[in-house]
Design a protein around this motif. Structure first.
Motif, PDB file in Angstrom:
ATOM      1  N   SER A 185       0.807  -1.237   0.000  1.00  0.00           N
ATOM      2  CA  SER A 185       0.000   0.000   0.000  1.00  0.00           C
ATOM      3  C   SER A 185       0.840   1.288   0.000  1.00  0.00           C
ATOM      4  CB  SER A 185      -1.025   0.016   1.137  1.00  0.00           C
ATOM      5  OG  SER A 185      -0.435  -0.239   2.366  1.00  0.00           O
ATOM      6  N   PRO A 186       2.017   1.347   0.673  1.00  0.00           N
ATOM      7  CA  PRO A 186       2.779   2.604   0.620  1.00  0.00           C
ATOM      8  C   PRO A 186       3.321   2.955  -0.770  1.00  0.00           C
ATOM      9  CG  PRO A 186       3.512   1.229   2.460  1.00  0.00           C
ATOM     10  CD  PRO A 186       2.632   0.379   1.596  1.00  0.00           C
ATOM     11  N   ILE A 187       3.444   1.969  -1.665  1.00  0.00           N
ATOM     12  CA  ILE A 187       4.024   2.259  -2.991  1.00  0.00           C
ATOM     13  C   ILE A 187       2.958   2.480  -4.067  1.00  0.00           C
ATOM     14  CG2 ILE A 187       6.183   1.032  -2.511  1.00  0.00           C
ATOM     15  CD1 ILE A 187       5.060  -1.236  -4.361  1.00  0.00           C
ATOM     16  N   LEU A 188       1.677   2.331  -3.704  1.00  0.00           N
ATOM     17  CA  LEU A 188       0.610   2.552  -4.696  1.00  0.00           C
ATOM     18  C   LEU A 188       0.274   4.038  -4.778  1.00  0.00           C
ATOM     19  CD1 LEU A 188      -1.799  -0.431  -3.966  1.00  0.00           C
ATOM     20  CD2 LEU A 188      -0.178  -0.218  -5.834  1.00  0.00           C
ATOM     21  N   GLY A 189      -0.305   4.434  -5.893  1.00  0.00           N
ATOM     22  CA  GLY A 189      -0.651   5.849  -6.074  1.00  0.00           C
ATOM     23  C   GLY A 189       0.515   6.597  -6.703  1.00  0.00           C
ATOM     24  N   GLY A 190       0.384   7.899  -6.818  1.00  0.00           N
ATOM     25  CA  GLY A 190       1.442   8.692  -7.461  1.00  0.00           C
ATOM     26  C   GLY A 190       1.304   8.651  -8.972  1.00  0.00           C
ATOM     27  N   LYS A 191       2.191   9.380  -9.644  1.00  0.00           N
ATOM     28  CA  LYS A 191       2.074   9.512 -11.099  1.00  0.00           C
ATOM     29  C   LYS A 191       2.561   8.267 -11.835  1.00  0.00           C
ATOM     30  CE  LYS A 191       2.444  14.532 -10.972  1.00  0.00           C
ATOM     31  NZ  LYS A 191       3.329  15.670 -11.159  1.00  0.00           N
ATOM     32  N   GLN A 192       3.636   7.661 -11.316  1.00  0.00           N
ATOM     33  CA  GLN A 192       4.168   6.476 -11.990  1.00  0.00           C
ATOM     34  C   GLN A 192       3.330   5.238 -11.664  1.00  0.00           C
ATOM     35  OE1 GLN A 192       6.546   8.753 -10.912  1.00  0.00           O
ATOM     36  NE2 GLN A 192       7.032   9.239 -13.031  1.00  0.00           N
ATOM     37  N   ASN A 193       3.398   4.271 -12.556  1.00  0.00           N
ATOM     38  CA  ASN A 193       2.680   3.012 -12.328  1.00  0.00           C
ATOM     39  C   ASN A 193       3.583   1.942 -11.740  1.00  0.00           C
ATOM     40  OD1 ASN A 193       0.181   3.860 -13.231  1.00  0.00           O
ATOM     41  ND2 ASN A 193       0.703   3.459 -15.374  1.00  0.00           N
ATOM     42  N   GLU A 194       4.755   2.358 -11.225  1.00  0.00           N
ATOM     43  CA  GLU A 194       5.731   1.390 -10.733  1.00  0.00           C
ATOM     44  C   GLU A 194       5.146   0.538  -9.605  1.00  0.00           C
ATOM     45  OE1 GLU A 194      10.324   1.046  -9.120  1.00  0.00           O
ATOM     46  OE2 GLU A 194       9.155   2.830  -8.651  1.00  0.00           O
ATOM     47  N   GLY A 195       4.425   1.194  -8.687  1.00  0.00           N
ATOM     48  CA  GLY A 195       3.830   0.475  -7.550  1.00  0.00           C
ATOM     49  C   GLY A 195       2.873  -0.612  -8.003  1.00  0.00           C
ATOM     50  N   MET A 196       2.036  -0.272  -8.970  1.00  0.00           N
ATOM     51  CA  MET A 196       1.060  -1.234  -9.504  1.00  0.00           C
ATOM     52  C   MET A 196       1.786  -2.410 -10.160  1.00  0.00           C
ATOM     53  SD  MET A 196      -2.181  -1.816  -9.829  1.00  0.00           S
ATOM     54  CE  MET A 196      -3.042  -0.259  -9.640  1.00  0.00           C
ATOM     55  N   SER A 197       2.847  -2.083 -10.905  1.00  0.00           N
ATOM     56  CA  SER A 197       3.612  -3.119 -11.593  1.00  0.00           C
ATOM     57  C   SER A 197       4.258  -4.071 -10.586  1.00  0.00           C
ATOM     58  CB  SER A 197       4.685  -2.449 -12.461  1.00  0.00           C
ATOM     59  OG  SER A 197       5.684  -3.356 -12.796  1.00  0.00           O
ATOM     60  N   LEU A 198       4.815  -3.535  -9.492  1.00  0.00           N
ATOM     61  CA  LEU A 198       5.440  -4.366  -8.462  1.00  0.00           C
ATOM     62  C   LEU A 198       4.401  -5.228  -7.753  1.00  0.00           C
ATOM     63  CD1 LEU A 198       7.935  -1.709  -7.045  1.00  0.00           C
ATOM     64  CD2 LEU A 198       8.564  -3.788  -8.270  1.00  0.00           C
ATOM     65  N   MET A 199       3.205  -4.663  -7.530  1.00  0.00           N
ATOM     66  CA  MET A 199       2.125  -5.425  -6.899  1.00  0.00           C
ATOM     67  C   MET A 199       1.732  -6.616  -7.779  1.00  0.00           C
ATOM     68  SD  MET A 199      -1.677  -4.194  -5.663  1.00  0.00           S
ATOM     69  CE  MET A 199      -2.471  -4.124  -7.257  1.00  0.00           C
ATOM     70  N   ILE A 200       1.643  -6.382  -9.098  1.00  0.00           N
ATOM     71  CA  ILE A 200       1.274  -7.455 -10.035  1.00  0.00           C
ATOM     72  C   ILE A 200       2.359  -8.533 -10.059  1.00  0.00           C
ATOM     73  CG2 ILE A 200       0.900  -7.927 -12.506  1.00  0.00           C
ATOM     74  CD1 ILE A 200      -0.601  -5.100 -12.481  1.00  0.00           C
ATOM     75  N   GLN A 201       3.635  -8.098  -9.901  1.00  0.00           N
ATOM     76  CA  GLN A 201       4.731  -9.079  -9.838  1.00  0.00           C
ATOM     77  C   GLN A 201       4.594  -9.978  -8.607  1.00  0.00           C
ATOM     78  OE1 GLN A 201       8.925  -8.060 -10.545  1.00  0.00           O
ATOM     79  NE2 GLN A 201       8.175  -6.103 -11.296  1.00  0.00           N
ATOM     80  N   VAL A 202       4.256  -9.373  -7.456  1.00  0.00           N
ATOM     81  CA  VAL A 202       4.063 -10.152  -6.217  1.00  0.00           C
ATOM     82  C   VAL A 202       2.951 -11.172  -6.428  1.00  0.00           C
ATOM     83  CG1 VAL A 202       3.276 -10.035  -3.810  1.00  0.00           C
ATOM     84  CG2 VAL A 202       4.955  -8.383  -4.643  1.00  0.00           C
ATOM     85  N   ALA A 203       1.833 -10.704  -7.012  1.00  0.00           N
ATOM     86  CA  ALA A 203       0.688 -11.593  -7.265  1.00  0.00           C
ATOM     87  C   ALA A 203       1.095 -12.740  -8.187  1.00  0.00           C
ATOM     88  CB  ALA A 203      -0.454 -10.798  -7.898  1.00  0.00           C
ATOM     89  N   GLY A 204       1.835 -12.414  -9.252  1.00  0.00           N
ATOM     90  CA  GLY A 204       2.234 -13.425 -10.238  1.00  0.00           C
ATOM     91  C   GLY A 204       3.133 -14.497  -9.651  1.00  0.00           C
ATOM     92  N   VAL A 205       4.134 -14.071  -8.876  1.00  0.00           N
ATOM     93  CA  VAL A 205       5.078 -15.058  -8.329  1.00  0.00           C
ATOM     94  C   VAL A 205       4.405 -15.900  -7.242  1.00  0.00           C
ATOM     95  CG1 VAL A 205       6.199 -13.527  -6.632  1.00  0.00           C
ATOM     96  CG2 VAL A 205       7.466 -15.430  -7.574  1.00  0.00           C
TER      97      VAL A 205
END
Length: 337
Positions: free
Chosen positions: A214-234
């Motif tokens: 949750s601390p890395i979600l939001g903001g202008k970049q989509n990096e947080g969302m991408s990292l969250m999807i990586q966690v889900a995938g692995v």
């Protein structure tokens, strides 16, 4: 598309690869879909030898169709249901947590998410004699608490120590250390399977997944969302490939903007598709009756049972059930004497 190369299969040497390329046969697909007799004449090679190479390449690189019935049989033979050790939770989960899937416990502070994770870890390690990989992201895991729970299960110190050794603990305090650990887990799981002490890895617990994401979600970049999807995938891959039950915890938010809306699991819509089963833990209104450890559990997502069924359970279940019954047995024995 696989490019034909020397040594790819018996009979496919450098000279044959050169001849095939001259005849515009450059990939496995080209060779498999060509007229072998015609290619053999063009390349001045033995038809039988070329046919043999084609057969081997077909066997190596073709995706053969599998029937739904075969897939279902494979699922039945590989899926295990691990009891949480608590009858009320098992009832909501249709007997327990399932291997090959992600199960989520969501709830506010003090709702008992970590306590349930401790209880599940202790039950799997002590009763089922299987190993648990426990990822603590908040610093909330206490070895003394696990030992206290194990002491309620067994008075045998050796059994308690063996069960503790089957719970492998990793502390991750940022998304990168969590991802690094999850990516290294397949190798660890394979290593653990051949190590002494018995039991294979049957559960991966991440408490809490939202504390890190949750601390890395939001903001202008989509990096947080991408990292969250990586966690889900692995996590999904580990659960499926290694026949492991993944149990994660999540925080809650209130919908409707004003704070008075319906309680919802955190991390938003993208994450909501990740867990196969979701349970909402809440404090009950019975705190005034002295049962401050009583919690309510509501099934909010499931493919097996109707949603919104609710159960009440006591967080002390894992700490007192065996201890209480052992004390009662001692009392009964002394009465009979």
């Amino acid at each position: 598309t696989m490019i034909l190369r020397d040594g790819m299969c018996p009979g496919l040497d450098e000279e044959l690869v050169r001849e095939l390329r001259a005849a515009d046969i450059k990939t496995v697909e080209d060779l498999v879909s060509s007229d072998v007799e015609e290619v053999a004449q063009k390349c001045s090679v033995s038809y039988k030898a070329l046919l043999a190479v084609r057969r081997v390449l077909l066997a190596q690189h073709t995706a053969f169709p599998v029937s739904g019935a075969d897939l279902y049989e494979e699922l039945l033979s590989s899926t295990a249901i691990l009891s949480t050790g608590n009858p009320s939770l098992d009832k909501l989960l249709d007997s327990g947590v399932y291997t090959g899937e992600i199960t989520e416990l969501s709830g506010g502070p003090g709702s008992g998410k970590s306590q349930v994770c401790f209880g599940v870890a202790v039950h799997i390690s002590h009763h089922l004699k299987q190993r648990v990989m426990y990822v603590d992201t908040t610093g909330g895991l206490s070895a003394s608490r696990l030992l206290q729970m194990l002491q309620a299960e067994s008075s045998n110190v050796e059994e308690q120590m063996e069960a503790l050794q089957r719970i492998h603990i990793f502390h991750a305090f940022d998304i990168f250390s969590l991802l690094s650990y999850l990516y290294s887990l397949p190798a660890t799981i394979q290593q653990v399977c051949v190590s002494v002490g018995g039991g294979s890895v049957k559960a991966v617990i991440v408490d809490s997944v939202s504390a890190i994401i949750s601390p890395i979600l939001g903001g202008k970049q989509n990096e947080g969302m991408s990292l969250m999807i990586q966690v889900a995938g692995v996590l999904r891959r580990i659960a499926k490939d290694f026949n492991v039950a993944a149990l994660v915890t999540n925080h809650v938010t209130r919908g409707g903007g004003g704070g008075g809306g319906e309680v919802q699991a955190g991390l938003g819509l993208s994450w909501s598709h990740v867990p196969r089963t979701r349970i909402l833990l809440e404090r009950t209104e019975s705190a005034g009756t002295g049962h401050c450890s009583v919690r309510s559990a509501t099934l909010i997502k499931s493919s097996r049972q109707p949603c919104h069924i609710k159960e009440q359970f006591d967080l002390q279940w894992w700490s007192t059930s065996k201890e209480g019954s052992a004390a009662k047995r001692k009392l009964d024995d002394s009465d009979s004497r």
